[in-house]
Every structure is written in structure tokens, then in C-alpha cells.
Design an enzyme around this catalytic site. Structure first.
Site, PDB file in Angstrom:
ATOM      1  N   GLU A   1      -7.335  74.023  66.855  1.00 23.40           N
ATOM      2  CA  GLU A   1      -8.016  74.807  67.900  1.00 23.40           C
ATOM      3  C   GLU A   1      -9.522  74.555  67.872  1.00 23.40           C
ATOM      4  O   GLU A   1     -10.148  74.335  68.912  1.00 23.40           O
ATOM      5  CB  GLU A   1      -7.719  76.302  67.716  1.00 23.40           C
ATOM      6  CG  GLU A   1      -8.403  77.153  68.782  1.00 23.40           C
ATOM      7  CD  GLU A   1      -8.029  78.636  68.714  1.00 23.40           C
ATOM      8  OE1 GLU A   1      -7.301  79.041  67.800  1.00 23.40           O
ATOM      9  OE2 GLU A   1      -8.491  79.372  69.601  1.00 23.40           O
TER      10      GLU A   1
ATOM     11  N   HIS B   1      -7.757  82.007  69.837  1.00 22.07           N
ATOM     12  CA  HIS B   1      -6.377  82.341  69.478  1.00 22.07           C
ATOM     13  C   HIS B   1      -6.301  82.578  67.966  1.00 22.07           C
ATOM     14  O   HIS B   1      -5.768  83.588  67.519  1.00 22.07           O
ATOM     15  CB  HIS B   1      -5.438  81.217  69.901  1.00 22.07           C
ATOM     16  CG  HIS B   1      -4.012  81.472  69.534  1.00 22.07           C
ATOM     17  ND1 HIS B   1      -3.251  82.422  70.170  1.00 22.07           N
ATOM     18  CD2 HIS B   1      -3.221  80.941  68.566  1.00 22.07           C
ATOM     19  CE1 HIS B   1      -2.042  82.455  69.630  1.00 22.07           C
ATOM     20  NE2 HIS B   1      -1.997  81.576  68.656  1.00 22.07           N
TER      21      HIS B   1
ATOM     22  N   LYS C   1      -7.903  88.660  65.777  1.00 24.07           N
ATOM     23  CA  LYS C   1      -6.696  88.717  64.940  1.00 24.07           C
ATOM     24  C   LYS C   1      -7.042  88.930  63.468  1.00 24.07           C
ATOM     25  O   LYS C   1      -6.192  89.307  62.676  1.00 24.07           O
ATOM     26  CB  LYS C   1      -5.860  87.458  65.127  1.00 24.07           C
ATOM     27  CG  LYS C   1      -5.288  87.349  66.534  1.00 24.07           C
ATOM     28  CD  LYS C   1      -4.311  86.203  66.665  1.00 24.07           C
ATOM     29  CE  LYS C   1      -3.862  86.034  68.100  1.00 24.07           C
ATOM     30  NZ  LYS C   1      -4.888  85.447  68.979  1.00 24.07           N
TER      31      LYS C   1
ATOM     32  N   HIS D   1      -1.519  89.261  64.338  1.00 22.46           N
ATOM     33  CA  HIS D   1      -1.021  88.477  65.475  1.00 22.46           C
ATOM     34  C   HIS D   1       0.053  89.264  66.232  1.00 22.46           C
ATOM     35  O   HIS D   1       1.171  89.423  65.736  1.00 22.46           O
ATOM     36  CB  HIS D   1      -0.471  87.147  64.968  1.00 22.46           C
ATOM     37  CG  HIS D   1      -0.151  86.180  66.071  1.00 22.46           C
ATOM     38  ND1 HIS D   1      -0.522  86.386  67.381  1.00 22.46           N
ATOM     39  CD2 HIS D   1       0.497  84.986  66.045  1.00 22.46           C
ATOM     40  CE1 HIS D   1      -0.101  85.378  68.117  1.00 22.46           C
ATOM     41  NE2 HIS D   1       0.514  84.515  67.339  1.00 22.46           N
TER      42      HIS D   1
ATOM     43  N   PHE E   1       4.388  78.893  69.844  1.00 24.09           N
ATOM     44  CA  PHE E   1       5.535  78.106  69.400  1.00 24.09           C
ATOM     45  C   PHE E   1       6.027  77.234  70.557  1.00 24.09           C
ATOM     46  O   PHE E   1       5.957  77.645  71.723  1.00 24.09           O
ATOM     47  CB  PHE E   1       6.676  79.039  68.984  1.00 24.09           C
ATOM     48  CG  PHE E   1       6.579  79.507  67.549  1.00 24.09           C
ATOM     49  CD1 PHE E   1       5.535  79.140  66.733  1.00 24.09           C
ATOM     50  CD2 PHE E   1       7.581  80.309  67.019  1.00 24.09           C
ATOM     51  CE1 PHE E   1       5.468  79.564  65.409  1.00 24.09           C
ATOM     52  CE2 PHE E   1       7.528  80.740  65.703  1.00 24.09           C
ATOM     53  CZ  PHE E   1       6.462  80.368  64.896  1.00 24.09           C
TER      54      PHE E   1
ATOM     55  N   CYS F   1       3.734  82.812  72.087  1.00 29.09           N
ATOM     56  CA  CYS F   1       2.470  83.537  71.919  1.00 29.09           C
ATOM     57  C   CYS F   1       1.507  83.337  73.088  1.00 29.09           C
ATOM     58  O   CYS F   1       0.399  83.885  73.077  1.00 29.09           O
ATOM     59  CB  CYS F   1       1.837  83.156  70.594  1.00 29.09           C
ATOM     60  SG  CYS F   1       2.960  83.524  69.234  1.00 29.09           S
TER      61      CYS F   1
END
Lengths: 413, 82
Positions: A314, A303, A335, A340, A399, A164
């Protein structure tokens, strides 16, 4: 010229709202969700039944019949976005010397839906229905290669697959190439068409996608009742240019990409390291590269995907970046409205932030009724917020516990 | 499909691969010399003809023909064969 500024001169995108940057921006600041019920395939077997599907996209509006018939959906999104971005930049590559133009496109899942569909056809109908061009149309590099072929680009052509953070890394690598004086223009961004049953099934079994049946409420980044992300399709492509070249040709300059940083936690296939140290360091590198002090940052386009586990990490690392430098840094997550888009996420964050700088307006975070607030970060709830924006931080996390961040500033700050 | 429908389909598939208007395609011209048909384009044409007509085309047969008319005759023979 090595070390010069790198600016954005054009943008194009395909999102769950449909194709086009105006449509993307207008829906974001109107607080409208682009997420809907999953119809790309039968949702019955899955606990999650929503997705950010691109519904209003006809490849024929952007691609020739030959291009459309010989490309995966992710490639179609990328090529359509690139053509919109070149139009927006008023830049024609046809017949031009493109040896110093590059293509850098990020994608996490690449051509997975194309591969899965072709594999199913092979199993069902046998070898005569295997497209002989399958290797050239499905390998991970094709997302950038097809753009280079269709647009006639002769500089470096790279597909970046780093989960991502893919498009953030693609933009960052292009930024470094321009900074180094190796090229003076790049078609950059990310694309994703992940709505393949096999991928959806694996995320469903991992339990990382939202199980909220109401599509509008499904994506709830930062909210205390968040329950996972919403898988979405889309692409965002920008034209990056060396400032000198952009000025020479009288281009409209939207913003400056000032810094890029990337790190890895080296920790886990899925989750980020709870201490957030390396995520914080990626942002610190990007700020340092841009010569930007944390006190100058107005806004973070987070994010934040709605992950139970990773959203708080985060927030915690963002606090550490800004604590002692400034208070009430504005933070929101687009998002919450588009879901996403994985490898395209960073590019779409960048494009929304450019529109925020241009319009002095920030999109909020849909479904953020209750969240943990802090004196350092001001999490923006649903709506739009009028404020001058000069400097933004755009973090992405992926990931494999990857971290990447861009710093975007108004031009001529 | 009758012979005319097959001919139309052949013409559309070849034109799409060559990225030209189907009506401008000269039936007797050399596809390789006049229209720069290369091996990749030929493979794509075979694939789409097989997919649309449910036939199997031996690649070596197509190597021996070079115009729309030749291809059309070959394809209709394969399509009409029992």
C-alpha cells in the site's frame, strides 16, 4: 440531475468504542484504542486473544423488540447506524415517497455469527429449534434488505460483498446511481459482526492476526514490528444525497464524495499483487472521476491493517500515486485504534475523514514508533494533528486482491 | 410455569410480534382481522413459544385458532400434557 455533485448529509456508526459518531471521533483524536481482550467466546484455543469487540451496544436503544429478535448482529449494527444517520441528516422517511431512495450496504462476512449459532443449535437440539425464517434472516442480502423494510425504502436495495472493500464499493455504487440520476438519496455504508469462532479460528490458522497479547499494542499498521491485523466488529452508515436535493431541503452538508474507483489484481485469494499496479489505478480512477489532481490531496486515510505483507504494498502504491505531484502527503490508519472492521472499514474511514474536514484535525496512527518514512508520504504517529483538510483519498484493499478507493472533498472546494 | 405465567408469556410474544403494547391486546379479538397477523408473524410466534416453553406445536393446530385466548388455551394444553 445527472452528473451533479453527491454530498454527505448524515452519519451514524457502531464501533468498538460503542454507538455514536461523536464517541468514535473523540476517541480517535484522543489516540485511544478500542481493542480489548477477546471475551465473545473462549480465547484459549487461539494464538490471537484480542479483538475490537463492540461492548456497549444494546439493540433495544435503536431497534424494536421484534426487529432485535429477528436480526443478526451485523444487521442490528447497520440498522442502528442507519437510524443515527437519518437523525443526523434530519431526514424522516416515514410516510415519504421513497421511490428514489436506495440502500447500499457492504459486508464481507454478512451474518456469519448468526448462521454459525443457528447451525450449532440445529446440531444440538434438532429440527424443532430451526427458525423457519432462517433463510430470510441469514442470506447475504439481508444486511440491506432489513434496512429497507424497517425504514420503508422503495428504491434499489443492494448488499455488496466484496471482502474488505465492501463498504467502499457500496458507497461507490450508490454514488454512481445518484450521479446517473437514477436516485437522489441513498443510505450507504458497511457492517460487520465477524467474531464467530469459525472465522476467528481460520484467521488464527492463517497467521494473519496479531499475536501481541497487549490489546492496545496489537494493531500496528505501518510499524516495522507489525504482526497482523485485529479482527473487529462495527458499522458505519451515511446519508448520501444529490446536492440539489440536499440544498432544497436545507440539509447540513458535511462533505462531497467526489470520486470512486475499483479494480482487481486478479491475483490471489488473500494477498495483493506485489506490484500494486491495480491498487494505484483504483485511486487514479477515483481522482480522475472527481476531477482532482494528486497535488490537491492533503490526506490519505489508509487501509493499512498491520499486515506484514500488504502494508508495504500500500505504501509503495501510494508513493507512485503522489510522486512528482506533491510531497509530504499526510497518511494515517484509524485501524491502529479500532482494528479491522473488514466490510465496514471503508465507511468508517469516510466518516473519520469527514470529521477531519469539519474539525481541521487528523487522527494519527497508534503504535507507530518506528516506520519507514518517505519524502512523498508523511506517516502520522500517535496523536492528533491540526491542519486544514480539503481533499482526502480513502483506499481499501480486500481478499481476492480487490482494490477500491473514494475521493472525499470539503463541500464547495 | 403455572397457567398465568404461560398466559403472560403468550401475550408478550404475540404483542412483540405485532409490535404493540401487550396490555392493549384484546384477548378475544381476531388476530388475523383486527391485528393483521400474517403467516410470517404466525411462524415467528410458534418458534418463540416452542423455544420458551420447550414444546412442539403442530402448525396446523395454530391455523385453527385466531384469538389470544384460543392460542393460550391450546398452548397451555400442550405445555401441561405429560
Amino acid at each position: 440531475m445527472p452528473g451533479g455533485r453527491v454530498v454527505v448529509t448524515g452519519m451514524g456508526c457502531v464501533t468498538p468504542y460503542g454507538p455514536g459518531t461523536d464517541r468514535f471521533w473523540e476517541n480517535l483524536v484522543a489516540g485511544r484504542s478500542g481493542i480489548g481482550h477477546l471475551t465473545a467466546f473462549d480465547p484459549k484455543p487461539y494464538a490471537t486473544k484480542v479483538a475490537g469487540q463492540v461492548r456497549d451496544f444494546d439493540p433495544a436503544d435503536f431497534l424494536s423488540a421484534k426487529e432485535a429478535s429477528a436480526s443478526a448482529r451485523s444487521v442490528q449494527f447497520a440498522l442502528a447506524s442507519a437510524r443515527m444517520a437519518l437523525d443526523d441528516a434530519r431526514l424522516s422517511l416515514k410516510g415519504a415517497d421513497t421511490g428514489r431512495v436506495g440502500v447500499f450496504i457492504g459486508s464481507s462476512a454478512g451474518t456469519i455469527e448468526y448462521m454459525a449459532e443457528n447451525h450449532a443449535t440445529f446440531l444440538e437440539k434438532g429440527i424443532r429449534r430451526v427458525h423457519p425464517m432462517f433463510p430470510a434472516l441469514s442470506y447475504p442480502g439481508v444486511v440491506a434488505t432489513q434496512l429497507a423494510i424497517s425504514l420503508g425504502v422503495r428504491g434499489p436495495v443492494m448488499s455488496i460483498s466484496s471482502a474488505c472493500t465492501s463498504s467502499t464499493d457500496a458507497i461507490g455504487i450508490a454514488w454512481l446511481q445518484i450521479k446517473a440520476g437514477l436516485i437522489d438519496c441513498a443510505i450507504v455504508g458497511g457492517t460487520e459482526a465477524p467474531l464467530s469462532p469459525i472465522l476467528y479460528a481460520s484467521f488464527d490458522r492463517l497467521g494473519v492476526m496479531s499475536r501481541e497479547p497487549d490489546p492496545v499494542r496489537a494493531s500496528r499498521p505501518f510499524a516495522t514490528d507489525r504482526d497482523g491485523f485485529v479482527l473487529s466488529e462495527g458499522a458505519g452508515v451515511c446519508v448520501l444525497e444529490a446536492e440539489e436535493r440536499a440544498l432544497e431541503r436545507g440539509a447540513k452538508i458535511s462533505a462531497e464524495v467526489a470520486g470512486y474507483g475499483a479494480t482487481s489484481d486478479g491475483f490471489h485469494p488473500f494477498t495483493a499483487s506485489p506490484d500494486g499496479t491495480e491498487g494505484e489505478r483504483a485511486i487514479a480512477i477515483a481522482l480522475e472521476q472527481g476531477g482532482v489532481d494528486p497535488s490537491q490531496v492533503d490526506y490519505v486515510s489508509a487501509h493499512a491493517v498491520g499486515s506484514r505483507q500488504n502494508d508495504p504494498i500500500e505504501l509503495d502504491l501510494l508513493e507512485k500515486v503522489f510522486v512528482g505531484h506533491r510531497t509530504a502527503v499526510l497518511v494515517s490508519s484509524i485501524k491502529s485504534m479500532i482494528g479491522h472492521t473488514m466490510g465496514a472499514a471503508g465507511a468508517l474511514q469516510l466518516m473519520a475523514a469527514i470529521r477531519s474536514i469539519e474539525n481541521e484535525k487528523l487522527p494519527g496512527t497508534l503504535n507507530l514508533a518506528s516506520a519507514e518514512q518517505s519524502p512523498v508520504l508523511n506517516l502520522l504517529a500517535a496523536g492528533s494533528f491540526e491542519t486544514a483538510v480539503r481533499c482526502t483519498v480513502l483506499p481499501t484493499f480486500g481478499f481476492g486482491s480487490r482494490n477500491a478507493a473514494l475521493v472525499l472533498t470539503s463541500y464547495g472546494r | 410455569m403455572d397457567v398465568n405465567q404461560v398466559a403472560d408469556l403468550v401475550r408478550v410474544i404475540i404483542a412483540r410480534e405485532l409490535e404493540i403494547d401487550a396490555t392493549s391486546l384484546n384477548s378475544d379479538a381476531s388476530l388475523r382481522q383486527q391485528y393483521a397477523l400474517d403467516s410470517v408473524a404466525a411462524v415467528n410466534i410458534i418458534f418463540h413459544l416452542e423455544e420458551n416453553l420447550g414444546i412442539s406445536i403442530d402448525t396446523s393446530l395454530l391455523a385453527r385458532v385466531d384469538s389470544v385466548r384460543d392460542i393460550n388455551d391450546l398452548i397451555f394444553k400442550l405445555y401441561a400434557a405429560p
